[in-house]
Design a protein around this motif. Structure first.
Motif, mmCIF file in Angstrom:
data_model
loop_
_atom_site.group_PDB
_atom_site.id
_atom_site.type_symbol
_atom_site.label_atom_id
_atom_site.label_comp_id
_atom_site.label_asym_id
_atom_site.label_seq_id
_atom_site.Cartn_x
_atom_site.Cartn_y
_atom_site.Cartn_z
ATOM 1 N N LYS A 131 0.833 -1.205 0.000
ATOM 2 C CA LYS A 131 0.000 0.000 0.000
ATOM 3 C C LYS A 131 0.865 1.252 0.000
ATOM 4 N N ILE A 132 1.948 1.240 0.766
ATOM 5 C CA ILE A 132 2.859 2.381 0.794
ATOM 6 C C ILE A 132 3.467 2.604 -0.587
ATOM 7 N N SER A 133 3.865 1.531 -1.251
ATOM 8 C CA SER A 133 4.419 1.642 -2.608
ATOM 9 C C SER A 133 3.389 2.191 -3.580
ATOM 10 N N ASP A 134 2.140 1.732 -3.441
ATOM 11 C CA ASP A 134 1.064 2.233 -4.303
ATOM 12 C C ASP A 134 0.853 3.733 -4.106
ATOM 13 N N ILE A 135 0.861 4.169 -2.860
ATOM 14 C CA ILE A 135 0.672 5.593 -2.565
ATOM 15 C C ILE A 135 1.825 6.397 -3.158
ATOM 16 N N GLN A 136 3.048 5.900 -2.955
ATOM 17 C CA GLN A 136 4.209 6.622 -3.473
ATOM 18 C C GLN A 136 4.181 6.726 -4.993
ATOM 19 N N SER A 137 3.778 5.662 -5.669
ATOM 20 C CA SER A 137 3.750 5.716 -7.136
ATOM 21 C C SER A 137 2.562 6.540 -7.639
ATOM 22 N N ASP A 138 1.401 6.397 -7.010
ATOM 23 C CA ASP A 138 0.226 7.160 -7.438
ATOM 24 C C ASP A 138 0.398 8.660 -7.229
ATOM 25 N N CYS A 139 1.045 9.036 -6.142
ATOM 26 C CA CYS A 139 1.218 10.449 -5.819
ATOM 27 C C CYS A 139 2.589 10.967 -6.249
ATOM 28 N N MET A 140 3.335 10.138 -6.968
ATOM 29 C CA MET A 140 4.659 10.498 -7.491
ATOM 30 C C MET A 140 5.593 11.006 -6.391
ATOM 31 N N LEU A 141 5.662 10.246 -5.302
ATOM 32 C CA LEU A 141 6.559 10.574 -4.200
ATOM 33 C C LEU A 141 7.817 9.731 -4.321
ATOM 34 N N LYS A 142 8.924 10.282 -3.906
ATOM 35 C CA LYS A 142 10.158 9.507 -3.843
ATOM 36 C C LYS A 142 10.136 8.717 -2.554
ATOM 37 N N GLU A 143 10.825 7.587 -2.533
ATOM 38 C CA GLU A 143 10.797 6.720 -1.362
ATOM 39 C C GLU A 143 11.325 7.416 -0.111
ATOM 40 N N ASN A 144 12.354 8.224 -0.242
ATOM 41 C CA ASN A 144 12.937 8.892 0.925
ATOM 42 C C ASN A 144 12.390 10.292 1.130
ATOM 43 N N ASP A 145 11.403 10.684 0.348
ATOM 44 C CA ASP A 145 10.812 12.017 0.450
ATOM 45 C C ASP A 145 9.934 12.082 1.688
ATOM 46 N N ARG A 146 10.342 12.863 2.642
ATOM 47 C CA ARG A 146 9.552 13.040 3.856
ATOM 48 C C ARG A 146 9.172 14.506 3.968
ATOM 49 N N LYS A 147 7.931 14.755 4.177
ATOM 50 C CA LYS A 147 7.453 16.124 4.302
ATOM 51 C C LYS A 147 7.714 16.601 5.735
#
Length: 119
Positions: free
Chosen positions: A97-113
């Motif tokens: 699910k985390i991978s899906d969110i990252q790919s759907d929202c175009m986030l980098k794996e180490n990108d932390r807000k």
């Protein structure tokens, strides 16, 4: 005589990992929920907090193979959750699910807000 020792030990093991089963149920809600990309970082953080520890995997594994625990787990409806936690299937679903969110929202794996809090 052995039964006198098995039952209290089983109850002790079951009580120690009840929080993992509760987190499994909460995470299932998060896994099935649609994600708004503006809230993706919070959703990922929430999912990360639901992952199980090695101790919880071990305890749930023991609790899912002891005969008395199996019966109690089936009666309480927790057998599937405990088995998923013990085998790592639960964490695999969370990671997926985390991978899906990252790919759907175009986030980098180490990108932390970074969130700033006004004091």
């Amino acid at each position: 005589m052995k039964a006198l020792f098995i039952v209290p030990i089983s109850v002790l093991l079951m009580s120690g990992c009840a929080s993992a089963v509760k987190r499994h149920e909460l995470a299932a809600e998060h896994i099935n929920k649609a994600v708004n990309c503006e809230e993706a970082h919070g959703h990922i953080a929430s999912l990360e907090s639901h992952k199980t520890t090695i101790r919880e995997k071990l305890v749930n594994g023991v609790a899912s193979v002891l005969p008395t625990s199996i019966l109690l787990n089936v009666i309480l409806g927790e057998f599937t959750s405990r088995a998923a936690i013990a085998t790592g299937a639960f964490d695999s679903k969370v990671d997926s699910k985390i991978s899906d969110i990252q790919s759907d929202c175009m986030l980098k794996e180490n990108d932390r807000k970074v969130m700033l809090v006004k004091q």
